[in-house]
Write a protein that holds these residues in place. Structure first.
Motif, PDB file in Angstrom:
ATOM      1  N   ASP B   1       0.814  -1.234   0.041  1.00  0.00           N
ATOM      2  CA  ASP B   1      -0.071   0.015   0.113  1.00  0.00           C
ATOM      3  C   ASP B   1       0.847   1.354   0.069  1.00  0.00           C
ATOM      4  OD1 ASP B   1      -2.253   1.742   2.224  1.00  0.00           O
ATOM      5  OD2 ASP B   1      -2.108   1.408  -0.103  1.00  0.00           O
ATOM      6  N   GLN B   2       0.748   1.987  -0.836  1.00  0.00           N
ATOM      7  CA  GLN B   2       1.468   3.435  -1.151  1.00  0.00           C
ATOM      8  C   GLN B   2       1.185   4.129   0.068  1.00  0.00           C
ATOM      9  OE1 GLN B   2       0.477   3.716  -5.703  1.00  0.00           O
ATOM     10  NE2 GLN B   2       1.959   5.480  -4.869  1.00  0.00           N
ATOM     11  N   GLN B   3       2.127   4.542   0.659  1.00  0.00           N
ATOM     12  CA  GLN B   3       1.891   5.677   1.775  1.00  0.00           C
ATOM     13  C   GLN B   3       2.450   7.116   1.130  1.00  0.00           C
ATOM     14  OE1 GLN B   3       3.463   4.895   6.012  1.00  0.00           O
ATOM     15  NE2 GLN B   3       4.505   2.907   4.905  1.00  0.00           N
ATOM     16  N   VAL B   4       2.819   7.291   0.136  1.00  0.00           N
ATOM     17  CA  VAL B   4       3.091   8.563  -0.556  1.00  0.00           C
ATOM     18  C   VAL B   4       2.691   8.398  -1.875  1.00  0.00           C
ATOM     19  CG1 VAL B   4       4.875  10.350  -1.221  1.00  0.00           C
ATOM     20  CG2 VAL B   4       5.182   8.855   1.054  1.00  0.00           C
ATOM     21  N   LYS B   5       1.939   9.329  -2.283  1.00  0.00           N
ATOM     22  CA  LYS B   5       1.347   9.234  -3.627  1.00  0.00           C
ATOM     23  C   LYS B   5       1.290  10.431  -4.226  1.00  0.00           C
ATOM     24  CE  LYS B   5      -2.716   6.225  -2.102  1.00  0.00           C
ATOM     25  NZ  LYS B   5      -3.779   5.643  -1.660  1.00  0.00           N
ATOM     26  N   TYR B  25      -0.315  11.703   1.322  1.00  0.00           N
ATOM     27  CA  TYR B  25       0.371  10.576   2.148  1.00  0.00           C
ATOM     28  C   TYR B  25      -0.952  10.201   3.013  1.00  0.00           C
ATOM     29  CZ  TYR B  25       0.772  14.482   5.674  1.00  0.00           C
ATOM     30  OH  TYR B  25       0.614  15.455   6.580  1.00  0.00           O
ATOM     31  N   THR B  26      -0.559   9.139   3.725  1.00  0.00           N
ATOM     32  CA  THR B  26      -1.658   8.372   4.503  1.00  0.00           C
ATOM     33  C   THR B  26      -1.104   8.353   5.896  1.00  0.00           C
ATOM     34  OG1 THR B  26      -0.600   6.246   3.838  1.00  0.00           O
ATOM     35  CG2 THR B  26      -2.737   7.058   2.547  1.00  0.00           C
ATOM     36  N   ASN B  27       0.258   8.448   6.337  1.00  0.00           N
ATOM     37  CA  ASN B  27       0.848   8.112   7.539  1.00  0.00           C
ATOM     38  C   ASN B  27       0.894   9.409   8.296  1.00  0.00           C
ATOM     39  OD1 ASN B  27       2.233   7.490   9.802  1.00  0.00           O
ATOM     40  ND2 ASN B  27       3.690   6.209   8.554  1.00  0.00           N
ATOM     41  N   SER B  28       0.136   9.667   9.102  1.00  0.00           N
ATOM     42  CA  SER B  28       0.226  10.874   9.943  1.00  0.00           C
ATOM     43  C   SER B  28       1.280  11.148  11.046  1.00  0.00           C
ATOM     44  CB  SER B  28      -1.105  11.129  10.854  1.00  0.00           C
ATOM     45  OG  SER B  28      -1.257  10.080  11.689  1.00  0.00           O
ATOM     46  N   MET B  29       2.003   9.879  10.958  1.00  0.00           N
ATOM     47  CA  MET B  29       3.396  10.020  11.831  1.00  0.00           C
ATOM     48  C   MET B  29       4.633  10.387  11.251  1.00  0.00           C
ATOM     49  SD  MET B  29       1.958   9.017  14.622  1.00  0.00           S
ATOM     50  CE  MET B  29       3.646   8.709  15.607  1.00  0.00           C
ATOM     51  N   PHE B  30       4.539  10.701   9.870  1.00  0.00           N
ATOM     52  CA  PHE B  30       5.790  11.252   9.141  1.00  0.00           C
ATOM     53  C   PHE B  30       6.272  12.519   9.715  1.00  0.00           C
ATOM     54  CE2 PHE B  30       6.160   8.244   5.999  1.00  0.00           C
ATOM     55  CZ  PHE B  30       4.939   8.020   5.151  1.00  0.00           C
ATOM     56  N   ASP B  31       7.665  12.646  10.013  1.00  0.00           N
ATOM     57  CA  ASP B  31       8.314  13.865  10.578  1.00  0.00           C
ATOM     58  C   ASP B  31       8.867  14.837   9.661  1.00  0.00           C
ATOM     59  OD1 ASP B  31       9.433  11.104  12.634  1.00  0.00           O
ATOM     60  OD2 ASP B  31       8.035  12.828  13.426  1.00  0.00           O
ATOM     61  N   TYR B  32       9.137  14.141   8.524  1.00  0.00           N
ATOM     62  CA  TYR B  32       9.760  15.282   7.546  1.00  0.00           C
ATOM     63  C   TYR B  32       9.223  14.850   6.127  1.00  0.00           C
ATOM     64  CZ  TYR B  32      12.958  17.528  10.302  1.00  0.00           C
ATOM     65  OH  TYR B  32      13.624  18.425  11.536  1.00  0.00           O
ATOM     66  N   PHE B  33       9.109  15.814   5.336  1.00  0.00           N
ATOM     67  CA  PHE B  33       8.804  15.551   3.838  1.00  0.00           C
ATOM     68  C   PHE B  33       9.695  16.166   3.031  1.00  0.00           C
ATOM     69  CE2 PHE B  33       4.584  13.882   4.616  1.00  0.00           C
ATOM     70  CZ  PHE B  33       4.184  14.432   5.991  1.00  0.00           C
ATOM     71  N   LEU B  34      10.365  15.644   2.098  1.00  0.00           N
ATOM     72  CA  LEU B  34      11.284  16.037   1.143  1.00  0.00           C
ATOM     73  C   LEU B  34      10.874  15.998  -0.293  1.00  0.00           C
ATOM     74  CD1 LEU B  34      12.697  13.930   3.617  1.00  0.00           C
ATOM     75  CD2 LEU B  34      14.685  15.124   2.909  1.00  0.00           C
ATOM     76  N   ILE B 100      10.255   7.241   2.229  1.00  0.00           N
ATOM     77  CA  ILE B 100       9.611   6.421   1.390  1.00  0.00           C
ATOM     78  C   ILE B 100       9.187   7.603   0.277  1.00  0.00           C
ATOM     79  CG2 ILE B 100       7.217   5.594   0.983  1.00  0.00           C
ATOM     80  CD1 ILE B 100       7.187   4.785   3.971  1.00  0.00           C
ATOM     81  N   PHE B 101       9.430   7.115  -0.940  1.00  0.00           N
ATOM     82  CA  PHE B 101       9.199   8.065  -2.285  1.00  0.00           C
ATOM     83  C   PHE B 101       7.645   7.589  -2.853  1.00  0.00           C
ATOM     84  CE2 PHE B 101      13.167   9.864  -3.035  1.00  0.00           C
ATOM     85  CZ  PHE B 101      13.943   9.455  -2.251  1.00  0.00           C
ATOM     86  N   GLY B 102       7.415   8.859  -3.476  1.00  0.00           N
ATOM     87  CA  GLY B 102       6.068   8.716  -4.420  1.00  0.00           C
ATOM     88  C   GLY B 102       6.662   8.194  -5.587  1.00  0.00           C
ATOM     89  N   LYS B 103       5.850   8.076  -6.599  1.00  0.00           N
ATOM     90  CA  LYS B 103       6.205   7.433  -7.908  1.00  0.00           C
ATOM     91  C   LYS B 103       6.801   8.714  -8.967  1.00  0.00           C
ATOM     92  CE  LYS B 103       4.061   4.126 -11.208  1.00  0.00           C
ATOM     93  NZ  LYS B 103       3.137   3.671 -11.620  1.00  0.00           N
ATOM     94  N   GLY B 104       6.628   9.813  -8.442  1.00  0.00           N
ATOM     95  CA  GLY B 104       7.103  10.938  -9.254  1.00  0.00           C
ATOM     96  C   GLY B 104       6.193  11.480 -10.428  1.00  0.00           C
ATOM     97  N   THR B 105       6.518  12.949 -10.684  1.00  0.00           N
ATOM     98  CA  THR B 105       5.595  13.487 -11.501  1.00  0.00           C
ATOM     99  C   THR B 105       6.752  14.027 -12.553  1.00  0.00           C
ATOM    100  OG1 THR B 105       4.091  14.031 -10.042  1.00  0.00           O
ATOM    101  CG2 THR B 105       4.206  15.458 -12.138  1.00  0.00           C
ATOM    102  N   THR B 106       6.468  13.775 -13.890  1.00  0.00           N
ATOM    103  CA  THR B 106       7.004  14.602 -14.833  1.00  0.00           C
ATOM    104  C   THR B 106       6.802  15.938 -15.094  1.00  0.00           C
ATOM    105  OG1 THR B 106       7.974  12.343 -15.879  1.00  0.00           O
ATOM    106  CG2 THR B 106       8.336  14.215 -17.061  1.00  0.00           C
TER     107      THR B 106
END
Lengths: 113, 111
Positions: B1-5, B25-34, B100-106
């Motif tokens: 299940d993707q946590q970062v979309k 994102y789905t995980n409310s416990m993430f501390d940082y986003f990059l 955890i990475f998302g799939k990317g946007t071009t």
């Protein structure tokens, strides 16, 4: 001056062979990583080492064995290569600590024939 | 299940206009986003990050906005330049776990 360098850039080999990918960083970072980017372009963590000690192993098959001779190097050895191992493998490094940005190498494209 | 979309695989923008790249994102416990940018045949390059306790971080032409109630973040690039054309990855991390990475946007910026 390359910060994170990995060799080789391209690796073409046959199923069943054993191969290694080398990674070196000159940034003085404590933590190093291996990622796999599959055909669907997902970047997934494989391993993470901090000061030569394994801290993350994300359910990677035993055929993959990382080795960290010192904190500037993290090599990846793969035994009995399978077709599904074809991917781009990225090495990265960072300072220790959550949220520290990771610096990536340019990747090794592994193709299994 | 993707946590970062990253639900938009691609985005086209004219030079000089604003580019807005979205991430959920789905995980409310993430501390940082990059956010990372990636050119073909190169590794991802770090762009900008934001702590979960902030709602905005700015660095030059790049601004990241975080909406925790919506579990959504966005990267704004103003003004967009042709050299910004690349794949942009959103990533998130919780202490003690892996990025955890998302799939990317071009992103394609036309002159």
């Amino acid at each position: 001056d390359t910060a994170v360098s990995q060799t080789p850039k391209y690796l073409v080999t046959q199923m069943g062979n054993d191969k290694s990918i080398k990674c070196e960083q000159n940034l003085g970072h404590d933590t190093m990583y291996w990622y796999k980017q599959d055909s669907k372009k997902f970047l997934k963590i494989m391993f993470s080492y901090n000061n030569k000690e394994l801290i993350i192993n994300e359910t990677v098959p035993n055929r993959f064995s990382p080795k960290s001779p010192d904190k500037a190097h993290l090599n990846l050895h793969i035994n009995s290569l399978e077709l599904g191992d074809s991917a781009v493998y990225f090495c990265a490094s960072s300072q220790a600590g959550v949220g520290q940005p990771q610096h990536f190498g340019d990747g090794t494209r592994l193709s299994i024939l | 299940d993707q946590q970062v979309k990253q639900n938009s695989p691609s985005l086209s923008v004219q030079e000089g206009r604003i580019s807005i790249l979205n991430c959920d994102y789905t995980n409310s416990m993430f501390d940082y986003f990059l956010w990372y940018k990636k050119y073909p045949a190169e590794g991802p390059t770090f762009l900008i990050s934001i702590s979960s306790i902030k709602d905005k971080n700015e660095d030059g032409r790049f601004t990241v906005f975080l909406n925790k109630s919506a579990k959504h973040l966005s990267l704004h690039i103003v003004p967009s330049q042709p050299g910004d054309s690349a794949v942009y990855f959103c990533a998130a991390v919780q202490a003690g776990t892996a990025l955890i990475f998302g799939k990317g946007t071009t992103l394609s910026v036309s002159s």
